[in-house]
Enzyme design. Sequence first.
Site, mmCIF file in Angstrom:
data_model
loop_
_atom_site.group_PDB
_atom_site.id
_atom_site.type_symbol
_atom_site.label_atom_id
_atom_site.label_comp_id
_atom_site.label_asym_id
_atom_site.label_seq_id
_atom_site.Cartn_x
_atom_site.Cartn_y
_atom_site.Cartn_z
ATOM 1 N N THR A 45 5.152 -17.550 -1.055
ATOM 2 C CA THR A 45 5.245 -16.499 -1.589
ATOM 3 C C THR A 45 6.175 -16.491 -2.698
ATOM 4 O O THR A 45 6.070 -17.618 -3.371
ATOM 5 C CB THR A 45 6.338 -15.525 -0.430
ATOM 6 O OG1 THR A 45 6.458 -14.078 -0.839
ATOM 7 C CG2 THR A 45 7.683 -15.929 -0.310
ATOM 8 N N LYS B 145 2.946 -18.839 -5.861
ATOM 9 C CA LYS B 145 1.494 -18.568 -5.278
ATOM 10 C C LYS B 145 0.625 -19.268 -6.615
ATOM 11 O O LYS B 145 -0.371 -19.459 -5.909
ATOM 12 C CB LYS B 145 1.385 -17.088 -5.187
ATOM 13 C CG LYS B 145 1.907 -16.585 -3.986
ATOM 14 C CD LYS B 145 1.600 -14.966 -3.746
ATOM 15 C CE LYS B 145 2.012 -14.564 -2.581
ATOM 16 N NZ LYS B 145 1.553 -13.061 -2.096
ATOM 17 N N GLU C 267 -12.458 -20.202 -2.033
ATOM 18 C CA GLU C 267 -13.243 -19.337 -2.847
ATOM 19 C C GLU C 267 -12.240 -17.929 -3.514
ATOM 20 O O GLU C 267 -12.099 -17.644 -4.562
ATOM 21 C CB GLU C 267 -14.373 -18.604 -2.375
ATOM 22 C CG GLU C 267 -15.428 -18.090 -3.175
ATOM 23 C CD GLU C 267 -16.545 -17.685 -2.554
ATOM 24 O OE1 GLU C 267 -17.126 -16.855 -2.741
ATOM 25 O OE2 GLU C 267 -16.815 -18.065 -1.410
ATOM 26 N N ASN D 219 -1.362 -18.178 -0.884
ATOM 27 C CA ASN D 219 -0.420 -18.063 -0.014
ATOM 28 C C ASN D 219 -0.340 -18.802 1.290
ATOM 29 O O ASN D 219 0.506 -18.622 2.050
ATOM 30 C CB ASN D 219 -0.296 -16.374 0.198
ATOM 31 C CG ASN D 219 -1.170 -15.936 1.445
ATOM 32 O OD1 ASN D 219 -2.202 -16.429 1.482
ATOM 33 N ND2 ASN D 219 -1.040 -15.118 1.845
ATOM 34 N N LEU E 62 1.633 -0.499 0.521
ATOM 35 C CA LEU E 62 1.858 -1.884 0.684
ATOM 36 C C LEU E 62 3.283 -2.171 1.064
ATOM 37 O O LEU E 62 3.857 -3.095 1.825
ATOM 38 C CB LEU E 62 1.596 -2.612 -0.528
ATOM 39 C CG LEU E 62 0.274 -3.432 -0.577
ATOM 40 C CD1 LEU E 62 -0.993 -2.097 -0.466
ATOM 41 C CD2 LEU E 62 0.088 -4.293 -1.656
ATOM 42 N N TYR F 152 6.493 -2.301 3.353
ATOM 43 C CA TYR F 152 6.959 -2.307 4.606
ATOM 44 C C TYR F 152 8.438 -2.188 5.038
ATOM 45 O O TYR F 152 8.614 -1.932 6.245
ATOM 46 C CB TYR F 152 6.444 -3.423 5.384
ATOM 47 C CG TYR F 152 6.724 -4.864 4.883
ATOM 48 C CD1 TYR F 152 6.091 -5.353 3.807
ATOM 49 C CD2 TYR F 152 8.066 -5.350 5.001
ATOM 50 C CE1 TYR F 152 6.373 -6.719 3.367
ATOM 51 C CE2 TYR F 152 8.333 -6.476 4.542
ATOM 52 C CZ TYR F 152 7.612 -7.276 3.709
ATOM 53 O OH TYR F 152 8.008 -8.381 3.051
HETATM 54 P P1 NAP Z 1 4.136 -6.964 -9.039
HETATM 55 O O1 NAP Z 1 3.244 -8.120 -9.245
HETATM 56 O O2 NAP Z 1 5.472 -7.003 -9.540
HETATM 57 O O3 NAP Z 1 3.754 -5.490 -9.492
HETATM 58 C C1 NAP Z 1 4.510 -4.187 -9.452
HETATM 59 C C2 NAP Z 1 3.593 -3.322 -10.022
HETATM 60 O O4 NAP Z 1 4.171 -1.849 -9.755
HETATM 61 C C3 NAP Z 1 3.408 -3.238 -11.482
HETATM 62 O O5 NAP Z 1 2.094 -2.522 -11.815
HETATM 63 C C4 NAP Z 1 4.710 -2.393 -12.052
HETATM 64 O O6 NAP Z 1 4.141 -1.756 -13.167
HETATM 65 C C5 NAP Z 1 4.707 -1.462 -10.878
HETATM 66 N N1 NAP Z 1 5.944 -0.633 -11.016
HETATM 67 C C6 NAP Z 1 7.235 -1.251 -10.798
HETATM 68 N N2 NAP Z 1 8.162 -0.371 -10.895
HETATM 69 C C7 NAP Z 1 7.530 0.937 -11.148
HETATM 70 C C8 NAP Z 1 7.931 2.298 -11.351
HETATM 71 N N3 NAP Z 1 9.195 2.420 -11.228
HETATM 72 N N4 NAP Z 1 7.005 3.231 -11.417
HETATM 73 C C9 NAP Z 1 5.598 2.689 -11.461
HETATM 74 N N5 NAP Z 1 5.292 1.654 -11.465
HETATM 75 C C10 NAP Z 1 6.240 0.516 -11.388
HETATM 76 O O7 NAP Z 1 4.312 -6.669 -7.360
HETATM 77 P P2 NAP Z 1 3.222 -6.923 -6.232
HETATM 78 O O8 NAP Z 1 3.410 -8.245 -5.908
HETATM 79 O O9 NAP Z 1 1.861 -6.445 -6.608
HETATM 80 O O10 NAP Z 1 3.952 -6.078 -5.123
HETATM 81 C C11 NAP Z 1 3.571 -4.797 -5.111
HETATM 82 C C12 NAP Z 1 4.241 -4.093 -3.908
HETATM 83 O O11 NAP Z 1 3.493 -4.557 -2.644
HETATM 84 C C13 NAP Z 1 5.888 -4.397 -3.366
HETATM 85 O O12 NAP Z 1 6.519 -3.512 -2.926
HETATM 86 C C14 NAP Z 1 5.605 -5.673 -2.313
HETATM 87 O O13 NAP Z 1 6.676 -5.759 -1.608
HETATM 88 C C15 NAP Z 1 4.347 -5.155 -1.545
HETATM 89 N N6 NAP Z 1 3.364 -6.097 -1.091
HETATM 90 C C16 NAP Z 1 3.307 -5.971 0.345
HETATM 91 C C17 NAP Z 1 2.537 -6.913 0.933
HETATM 92 C C18 NAP Z 1 2.266 -6.753 2.342
HETATM 93 O O14 NAP Z 1 1.818 -7.416 3.125
HETATM 94 N N7 NAP Z 1 2.413 -5.636 2.992
HETATM 95 C C19 NAP Z 1 1.954 -7.855 0.162
HETATM 96 C C20 NAP Z 1 2.190 -7.975 -1.196
HETATM 97 C C21 NAP Z 1 3.114 -7.179 -1.695
HETATM 98 P P3 NAP Z 1 5.001 -2.251 -14.720
HETATM 99 O O15 NAP Z 1 3.994 -3.252 -15.246
HETATM 100 O O16 NAP Z 1 4.946 -0.821 -15.367
HETATM 101 O O17 NAP Z 1 6.178 -2.878 -14.185
#
Ligand code: NAP
Length: 286
Positions: free
Chosen positions: A61, A65, A77, A86, A223, A225
Amino acid sequence: MAQTNYTLLGHPLGHSLSSFIHEALFRLSGQDASYSLSSIPPEEFPDKVKGLLELDGFNITIPYKVEIMPYLEHIDENAALYQSVNTVKASTNGDGTSVHTGYNTDVFGFHKGIQSLGTSLSAGHVLLIGAGGSANMIATETALVGSRLTIAVRSQSIHKAERLRDRLMNINPTAHVTVSDLSNLTGPYNLMVNATPVGMFPHTNECPVGDETIKACAHIFDLIYNPVETNLLKIGRRHGKAVSGGISMLVWQAVYAHMIWYQAEFSQKEIAAIITAAENKIIAEF
Ligand code: NAP
């Protein structure tokens, strides 16, 4: 048969649900296996990663990654497409040398998650909130199936969303991709996916979009949880939308790791029970 050993590599790992989910899956399959947490700070990563390569497999994680990739002999792939690993499986060549293959199981977890909502990426217009790591994967999957896609971000990040759109157009030149400011959405959309941390614990009163946008979506997948039901999902449910949080994705990506490691097979009913147990654990402890 000897016990097999797995771990989760990341930093910091804090209050992770991974051991709970993986141990439940090992128990269900009758595997004698251990699953530990390896929180390794960046300065110790080059030395300590060698020890992990001795294991039967491991998950990865944030923030490793991408960093793990040069240590692996093969990249699957999907993991190559998203430049994100991951899950690693160790195996042995005919000559006794070890081979490590890197996979990305988040893609599988995401598709299973939205399937539980009764929809798919190919069913209509997708509204994707965010342009980070997970959004990149979801946007690419949408472009590959050829559905209309709107990537919505806050105004300061429009350039990131435009960069993502350019990448998608290279992958599929006929993709229908629009970039929009979060405050300027109209719809209608078949599926909204929140791939930002907005609404995550402890900021549980926040919501990435307004009521009108929520009303314009038939299905909503968050996404996040923790909490199990975000403010976005609560509002969506009140408007009669089909909604789901990210725990199903988290559990299904772990399930796929077990399918890779030892060809595990589970019934839908068994996985549904683990999803419910994980939700109850979050509600009780997190
Ligand atoms: P990431 O790469 O850090 O991307 C986060 C995104 O959210 C970026 O586009 C960021 O935009 C935007 N953002 C952050 N704060 C914001 C705000 N206040 N208003 C609007 N946009 C905002 O994170 P990630 O790994 O993709 O994860 C995203 C979410 O998915 C997290 O909550 C993570 O816990 C969850 N997740 C869940 C799973 C699952 O299995 N359920 C798996 C992966 C991730 P900026 O560029 O503007 O900062």
